[in-house]
Design an enzyme around this catalytic site. Structure first.
Site, PDB file in Angstrom:
ATOM      1  N   GLU A   1       1.316  -0.291  -4.801  1.00 29.67           N
ATOM      2  CA  GLU A   1       0.668   0.620  -5.206  1.00 29.67           C
ATOM      3  C   GLU A   1       1.268   2.031  -6.131  1.00 29.67           C
ATOM      4  O   GLU A   1       2.180   2.367  -4.821  1.00 29.67           O
ATOM      5  CB  GLU A   1       0.202   0.785  -4.671  1.00 29.67           C
ATOM      6  CG  GLU A   1      -1.337   1.888  -4.932  1.00 29.67           C
ATOM      7  CD  GLU A   1      -1.807   2.476  -3.302  1.00 29.67           C
ATOM      8  OE1 GLU A   1      -2.793   3.083  -3.767  1.00 29.67           O
ATOM      9  OE2 GLU A   1      -1.745   2.014  -2.578  1.00 29.67           O
TER      10      GLU A   1
ATOM     11  N   ASP B   1       0.594  -1.179   0.317  1.00 34.46           N
ATOM     12  CA  ASP B   1       0.045   0.057  -0.175  1.00 34.46           C
ATOM     13  C   ASP B   1       0.706   1.706  -0.103  1.00 34.46           C
ATOM     14  O   ASP B   1       1.382   1.352   0.877  1.00 34.46           O
ATOM     15  CB  ASP B   1      -1.434  -0.783   1.587  1.00 34.46           C
ATOM     16  CG  ASP B   1      -1.429   1.101   1.183  1.00 34.46           C
ATOM     17  OD1 ASP B   1      -2.778   1.315   0.460  1.00 34.46           O
ATOM     18  OD2 ASP B   1      -2.053   2.420   2.401  1.00 34.46           O
TER      19      ASP B   1
END
Length: 612
Positions: free
Chosen positions: A363, A334
């Site tokens: 990400e 993330d």
């Protein structure tokens, strides 16, 4: 006539795209004006420039440049000498009289380390665990976070702030790991080979990006045994599991920060003697602290702290290694932009040590080969960091084309990514139409307008006309998604026709028993087609990219697949060379006769086919 160079044409640069460390690349410049030529390669991370002479050759200049032994982000141009001995410089913006005016081409130099092929060749399915499948009504009264549970699975997620104006995301539906396990055969029937799960660790909110305990499965989802059972069931069906690693911040209601005192041990918000105090940056303690984008429920972690690094990836039983040992096959990082580069490298080393063949996904919302974040050039794909990235540029280019843009712009965007990424990273990207962070693809493609208020957006449902147009465009998007290099990724329920604007309206519950059967069957067919060798690993070529018409070819080991799409409002006539006596549309089963090695087909507006 000035010099000519095309970085994507092998007559001028061979091989195409990025270069492995110490590998040779041939450069050629077509020119009839100048008397001398040098290739200038600036190595950004090394902070130096290489000068490589390109001797005269037929029609211009040509020579070989050997990439540096260390991975780097390089920028190249040419220096030319005229008949009077004057120097000029040639770059993407033509001939310039000074080097500082140049726009240079990019050359990514990467360490050729092993990248697992299973991810990019397969089909990924993203699950928001609380909303996928509920098998029982649990009791949430003793769980962290002041939760409450919807009794009806068909309720709408809470989307308005509470009385104090705070959005807490504390309404739950009770989806569980056991529910996912129950539906593994359904997922395998879609052709899914990888499950990507949004966070599953104990957390106070329904999205679970506010981790409360990295070593515990959220009790509403189940137990560690339930997780092992899910992984075992997936592996038995030839599927793998990727977990969401949220390592830039924790939750304020976590055993590490413990703002509300839920956990019996001292957290950083309670005592400066807490073992976790140095994980966070207070100014002053305890009322003010760094938080992810200022969200106070998400206190930011100082990733430079040695004991935090040991906890996440350094120790033998670190978080990264522990869950791989429990059955996970990879991690998705993330907000990778907000993790230090050596932190990401440490996670990669831990994965390589614990589970060789595990996949590390990042990400990143832009071109990850040259991304600048927080005023620093980032390293994601140079061989020691992530294996691949979420391909947001693919989604952006696809939506622009479906919205009336030129297919040539889609090609240009994707060829830039292909040129800049190491081949394994391009073929190992996560391609998708939507995620938990974007509106539902069907709503996005079908809605004629976006209502101004959140309430109106929550109430919005596509009209029959909007729904028909949205589905037609979604079929085009799906055919391109499953035909393109990289892992085609479905956000749970997109194949069932789920609608919704932004978070949390895009995070409704899966409509079991109320799916759009035709749409589900369509994506099941695409999953079957994706098993073709050419679509899993074949080379990519563009046959036509003009206006609304986009035709690509994938070919491998004598197998050829042509995906022909028309996003325009008028029919398109296609004439394609075709060796076989017939061609079949893999989506509908329709067959076409060829004549003298030529296939002629008509693509109606908003329609397409995958020819095999």
């Amino acid at each position: 006539m000035g010099p000519i160079f095309d970085s994507r044409d092998k007559r001028y640069k061979d091989p195409f795209g990025a270069a492995a460390c110490s590998a040779d690349t041939r450069f050629a410049l077509e020119d009839e004006t100048y008397y001398g030529c040098e290739l200038l390669v600036y190595r950004e991370f090394a902070g130096k420039e290489d000068v490589c002479a390109l001797p005269p050759a037929e029609g211009g200049f040509a020579g070989t440049y050997t990439a540096p032994a260390e991975a780097d982000l390089c920028w190249y141009a040419f220096r030319l000498t005229d008949g009077d001995g004057h120097l000029v410089w040639f770059g993407k913006n033509g001939v310039q009289d000074a080097p500082e005016k140049l726009i240079r081409w990019q050359l990514t130099v990467y360490e050729d380390t092993a990248t697992p092929e299973w991810f990019g060749e397969g089909v990924t399915y993203q699950i928001f665990p609380d909303r996928f499948r509920r098998v029982a009504m649990p009791d949430v009264s003793s769980m962290v976070g002041r939760r409450w549970l919807h009794e009806s699975w068909s309720d709408r997620p809470v989307f308005l702030p509470e009385v104090n104006g705070e959005i807490t995301n504390r309404d739950f539906f009770g989806g569980s790991l056991a529910g996912i396990t129950e539906k593994l055969d359904y997922l395998r029937g879609l052709g899914v080979t990888t499950l990507y799960l949004n966070p599953i660790f104990e957390a106070a909110s329904n999205h679970r990006y506010d981790t409360a305990d990295y070593r515990a499965i959220d009790p509403l989802l189940g137990s560690k045994e339930d997780f092992r059972a899910l992984c075992d069931g997936a592996h038995e069906r030839g599927m793998r599991v990727i977990l969401d690693g949220v390592f830039n911040h924790t939750g304020s209601n976590s055993r590490y920060f413990n703002a509300e005192g839920y956990y019996p041990s001292l957290g950083a918000a309670q005592s400066q003697s807490s073992p976790y105090y140095r994980w966070y940056s207070f100014h002053p303690w305890p009322s003010e602290y760094d938080a992810w984008w200022g969200v106070r429920t998400l206190p930011a972690v100082n990733e430079e702290q040695p004991d935090y690094r040991d906890f996440i990836f350094g120790g033998e039983d670190s978080v990264v290694r522990h869950w791989l040992r429990c059955g996970a096959d990879g991690w998705r990082l993330d907000v990778a932009d907000e993790l230090p580069g050596d932190f990401i490298e440490g996670i990669r080393r831990a994965m390589d040590a614990e589970k060789p063949g595990g996949y590390l996904l990042g990400e990143v919302w832009e071109d990850g080969s040259n991304k600048i974040a927080y005023s620093r050039r980032r390293r994601y794909l140079l061989g020691r960091e992530t294996h691949g990235l979420m391909n947001y540029p693919f989604r952006t280019a696809l939506l622009q084309w479906l919205g009336g843009g030129d297919a040539a712009a889609f090609r240009e965007s994707m060829e830039t990514i292909r040129e800049n990424y190491p081949p394994a990273a391009f073929y190992g990207a996560m391609n998708f139409l939507g995620t938990h962070d974007t509106p539902r693809i069907l709503t996005l493609l079908g809605a004629e307008h976006t209502p101004e208020t959140k309430q109106a957006r929550a109430d919005y449902r596509l009209s029959p006309a909007e729904l028909a147009r949205g589905k037609a465009k979604l079929r085009l998007a799906g055919m391109l998604l499953y035909s393109f290099p990289g892992s085609p990724t479905l956000f749970y329920g997109d194949e069932a026709g789920m609608q919704g604007f932004e978070d949390p309206l895009n995070r409704g519950t899966f409509p079991w028993g109320g799916e759009d059967a035709a749409l589900t069957a369509f994506f099941r067919t695409l999953g079957d087609l994706r098993q073709r060798e050419s679509l899993r690993r074949g080379r990519l070529a563009y046959i036509r990219n003009q206006g609304g018409c986009l035709v690509i070819e994938r070919a491998a080991d004598g197998e050829r697949t042509v995906t022909a799409l028309n996003a325009g409002d008028a029919p398109v006539e296609l004439v394609l060379p075709w060796d076989a006596p017939t061609a079949r549309d893999g989506v509908t089963g329709q067959r076409f006769l060829t004549e003298d090695g030529v296939l002629r087909v008509t693509l109606p507006p908003l329609d397409g086919m995958i020819l095999v």
